[in-house]
Design a protein around this motif. Sequence first.
Motif, short mmCIF file in Angstrom:
data_model
loop_
_atom_site.label_atom_id
_atom_site.label_comp_id
_atom_site.label_asym_id
_atom_site.label_seq_id
_atom_site.Cartn_x
_atom_site.Cartn_y
_atom_site.Cartn_z
N PRO A 243 0.83 -1.22 0.00
CA PRO A 243 0.00 0.00 0.00
C PRO A 243 0.86 1.26 0.00
CG PRO A 243 -0.67 -1.57 1.70
CD PRO A 243 0.64 -2.04 1.19
N PRO A 244 0.35 2.38 -0.59
CA PRO A 244 -0.93 2.49 -1.29
C PRO A 244 -0.81 1.99 -2.72
CG PRO A 244 0.17 4.61 -1.27
CD PRO A 244 1.06 3.66 -0.52
N SER A 245 -1.60 1.04 -3.09
CA SER A 245 -1.50 0.39 -4.40
C SER A 245 -2.73 0.70 -5.23
CB SER A 245 -1.37 -1.12 -4.20
OG SER A 245 -1.67 -1.81 -5.37
N ILE A 246 -2.50 1.11 -6.49
CA ILE A 246 -3.62 1.40 -7.39
C ILE A 246 -4.44 0.12 -7.61
CG2 ILE A 246 -4.27 2.21 -9.69
CD1 ILE A 246 -3.00 4.33 -7.88
N VAL A 247 -3.76 -1.04 -7.67
CA VAL A 247 -4.45 -2.31 -7.85
C VAL A 247 -5.43 -2.56 -6.70
CG1 VAL A 247 -4.17 -4.82 -7.91
CG2 VAL A 247 -2.64 -3.38 -9.23
N LEU A 248 -4.98 -2.32 -5.48
CA LEU A 248 -5.84 -2.55 -4.32
C LEU A 248 -7.02 -1.59 -4.30
CD1 LEU A 248 -3.15 -3.17 -1.53
CD2 LEU A 248 -4.54 -4.87 -2.72
N ILE A 249 -6.81 -0.36 -4.76
CA ILE A 249 -7.91 0.60 -4.83
C ILE A 249 -8.96 0.12 -5.84
CG2 ILE A 249 -8.55 2.97 -5.45
CD1 ILE A 249 -5.75 3.81 -4.45
N ILE A 250 -8.48 -0.34 -7.00
CA ILE A 250 -9.40 -0.85 -8.03
C ILE A 250 -10.14 -2.08 -7.53
CG2 ILE A 250 -9.48 -1.97 -10.30
CD1 ILE A 250 -7.26 -0.06 -11.19
N LEU A 251 -9.41 -3.00 -6.87
CA LEU A 251 -10.05 -4.21 -6.35
C LEU A 251 -11.05 -3.87 -5.24
CD1 LEU A 251 -7.08 -6.75 -6.23
CD2 LEU A 251 -8.97 -6.66 -7.87
N GLY A 252 -10.75 -2.85 -4.44
CA GLY A 252 -11.70 -2.41 -3.42
C GLY A 252 -13.01 -1.97 -4.06
N ASP A 253 -12.91 -1.29 -5.20
CA ASP A 253 -14.11 -0.86 -5.92
C ASP A 253 -14.84 -2.05 -6.52
OD1 ASP A 253 -15.83 1.19 -7.27
OD2 ASP A 253 -14.91 0.33 -9.06
N VAL A 254 -14.11 -2.98 -7.11
CA VAL A 254 -14.73 -4.15 -7.75
C VAL A 254 -15.40 -5.05 -6.71
CG1 VAL A 254 -14.30 -6.24 -9.10
CG2 VAL A 254 -13.17 -4.10 -9.73
N PHE A 255 -14.69 -5.30 -5.61
CA PHE A 255 -15.20 -6.20 -4.57
C PHE A 255 -16.19 -5.51 -3.63
CE2 PHE A 255 -11.73 -8.87 -5.84
CZ PHE A 255 -12.07 -10.15 -5.43
N GLN A 256 -16.22 -4.17 -3.68
CA GLN A 256 -17.06 -3.39 -2.77
C GLN A 256 -16.71 -3.68 -1.31
OE1 GLN A 256 -19.56 -0.85 -3.66
NE2 GLN A 256 -18.11 -1.09 -5.36
N VAL A 257 -15.40 -3.67 -1.03
CA VAL A 257 -14.91 -3.81 0.34
C VAL A 257 -14.06 -2.58 0.66
CG1 VAL A 257 -14.93 -6.32 0.29
CG2 VAL A 257 -12.85 -5.12 -0.38
N PRO A 258 -13.93 -2.21 1.94
CA PRO A 258 -13.14 -1.03 2.30
C PRO A 258 -11.68 -1.16 1.83
CG PRO A 258 -14.48 -1.74 4.15
CD PRO A 258 -14.58 -2.82 3.11
N VAL A 259 -11.18 -0.14 1.18
CA VAL A 259 -9.80 -0.16 0.69
C VAL A 259 -8.82 -0.23 1.86
CG1 VAL A 259 -8.05 1.13 -0.59
CG2 VAL A 259 -10.40 1.06 -1.42
N GLY A 260 -9.19 0.40 2.98
CA GLY A 260 -8.33 0.34 4.17
C GLY A 260 -8.11 -1.09 4.64
N ASP A 261 -9.16 -1.93 4.57
CA ASP A 261 -9.02 -3.34 4.95
C ASP A 261 -8.05 -4.06 4.02
OD1 ASP A 261 -10.84 -2.80 6.89
OD2 ASP A 261 -12.50 -3.90 5.97
N LEU A 262 -8.11 -3.75 2.73
CA LEU A 262 -7.18 -4.37 1.77
C LEU A 262 -5.75 -3.90 2.02
CD1 LEU A 262 -9.17 -4.23 -1.61
CD2 LEU A 262 -8.96 -6.12 0.00
N PHE A 263 -5.59 -2.63 2.34
CA PHE A 263 -4.24 -2.11 2.63
C PHE A 263 -3.63 -2.83 3.83
CE2 PHE A 263 -4.42 2.43 0.63
CZ PHE A 263 -4.55 1.85 -0.62
N LYS A 264 -4.43 -2.99 4.89
CA LYS A 264 -3.93 -3.68 6.09
C LYS A 264 -3.57 -5.13 5.78
CE LYS A 264 -6.51 -0.93 9.48
NZ LYS A 264 -7.59 -0.95 10.51
N ALA A 265 -4.46 -5.80 5.03
CA ALA A 265 -4.25 -7.22 4.73
C ALA A 265 -3.05 -7.43 3.81
CB ALA A 265 -5.50 -7.80 4.09
N ALA A 266 -2.74 -6.46 2.94
CA ALA A 266 -1.66 -6.62 1.96
C ALA A 266 -0.29 -6.31 2.52
CB ALA A 266 -1.93 -5.74 0.75
N LEU A 267 -0.22 -5.62 3.64
CA LEU A 267 1.07 -5.14 4.15
C LEU A 267 2.02 -6.28 4.48
CD1 LEU A 267 2.58 -2.55 4.77
CD2 LEU A 267 1.70 -2.66 7.11
N VAL A 268 1.57 -7.28 5.26
CA VAL A 268 2.45 -8.37 5.67
C VAL A 268 2.85 -9.25 4.48
CG1 VAL A 268 2.68 -10.41 7.15
CG2 VAL A 268 1.56 -8.36 8.02
#
Length: 457
Positions: free
Chosen positions: A176-201
């Motif tokens: 993060p911050p990743s453009i891919v994760l932002i796009i996937l957040g929109d496609v999946f309709q899930v909070p982008v912040g949750d994706l950022f946290k999950a992708a860090l490790v």
Amino acid sequence: MIGIIMFFTALFMLIIGFPVAFTFAAVSVLFGIIAGFVEILSYAEQGQTLLSLIHDGWVEGISMFDYMPFRIFAIQQSTILMAIPMFIFMGIILQKTGLAEKLLESMGFLFGEIRGGVAISTVLVGTLLAASTGVVGASVVAMGVISLPVMLKYKYNKELATGTICASGTLGQIIPPSIVLIILGDVFQVPVGDLFKAALVPGLTLVGAYILYILILAYLNKDIAPSIPSDPSRGTKKKQVIRALIDIIPSLTLIILVLGSIFEGIATPTESAAVGCFGAVGLALMYKTFSIKIIKEASLEAVKITSMVFAILIGATAFSMVFSYTGGDEIVEKLMLSLPGDDKWGFIIFTMIAILLLGFFIDFIEISYIIIPILLPVAETLGINPVWFAILIAMNLQTSFLTPPFGFSLFYLKGCSPAGVTTGHIYRGVVPFILIQVIILGIVAFYPEIFGMTAQM
């Protein structure tokens, strides 16, 4: 079967080089008309003329696009997608401040006395650039221009040098911050912040795996990544460390401002992107590289990239609408649910292999907006955790930048490489890093609890 034929028609047109947004839009209109004609034909009355059937089919096919303006308006109102142009702008500003150059030079000399040290410093700088910009092209070109000549000068293996730069440059796809994760957040309709946290490790695990690979390779073969003699002109080791920290601290500060505000719930990703833009301009002022010209150039480039993304999104919206109307999504769902073995793992394995193969030929944006919406209903039926599934897809999409023959990172590096570096060197160099990515992807898939995730909803 019209939807399936439409899908492969669009895929074929993309492979042979047609523009993405126009391909999706044109194919959607064409097959929408065909679908309307087929439906009218199935209910045709005796004695109806062919001309009348064609006219009714045309009207029926076009009428399904009546709701497109509402879909486009919904896209324009998306607060999640507003973060894309701001993060792109932030990355371009940072590129023009010379931040990457300062980081690479300082850390290259800091780790140079270790075998493989310049390659390790390239990975670390790639991580910092990923966490502060997320722009793959800028990272690869910056490291290709600065780091590659240094590695070649000190007789680094060309495959290792080019592979390290390409792999490090693509870290912006998962960290993060990743453009891919932002796009996937929109496609999946899930909070982008949750994706950022999950992708860090998982992202940092990938960084550690790269460094471990370089260290092992340099230990086994002393000539593949030799150490660099210390440079007395740069002062004592203590001064070099202080100089490196001075160059790193601004980047770390910006990362803390952007990611920290998201993780602590102080700001949304869109708001933190605005903070990042403000911080990037502040760094430009600090390094005395700020000018109206830089702001203008960065704004124009950000608008161009954002326009491309949204043009593809509009075409993809039309495509997915016609695909669903023709029953293509139902065929895909039945196919996925009939895979052998455990339903969930059969679906996951098939999906990962399909996305990996598609990444050889088409870009992550097309995959995100065309392929993934087709798969989402199946994932929901199987009760798959959307955050975990999105992270798997993001890590898989990262490889699309590395996989020959059309990986964008390969083209970026080739465009700025010295004459002695061939496309073959780059292709061979990225193979070990692709394998590392696949291994880490497998670990995240089968042992998500290690990374604080679960596979089920």
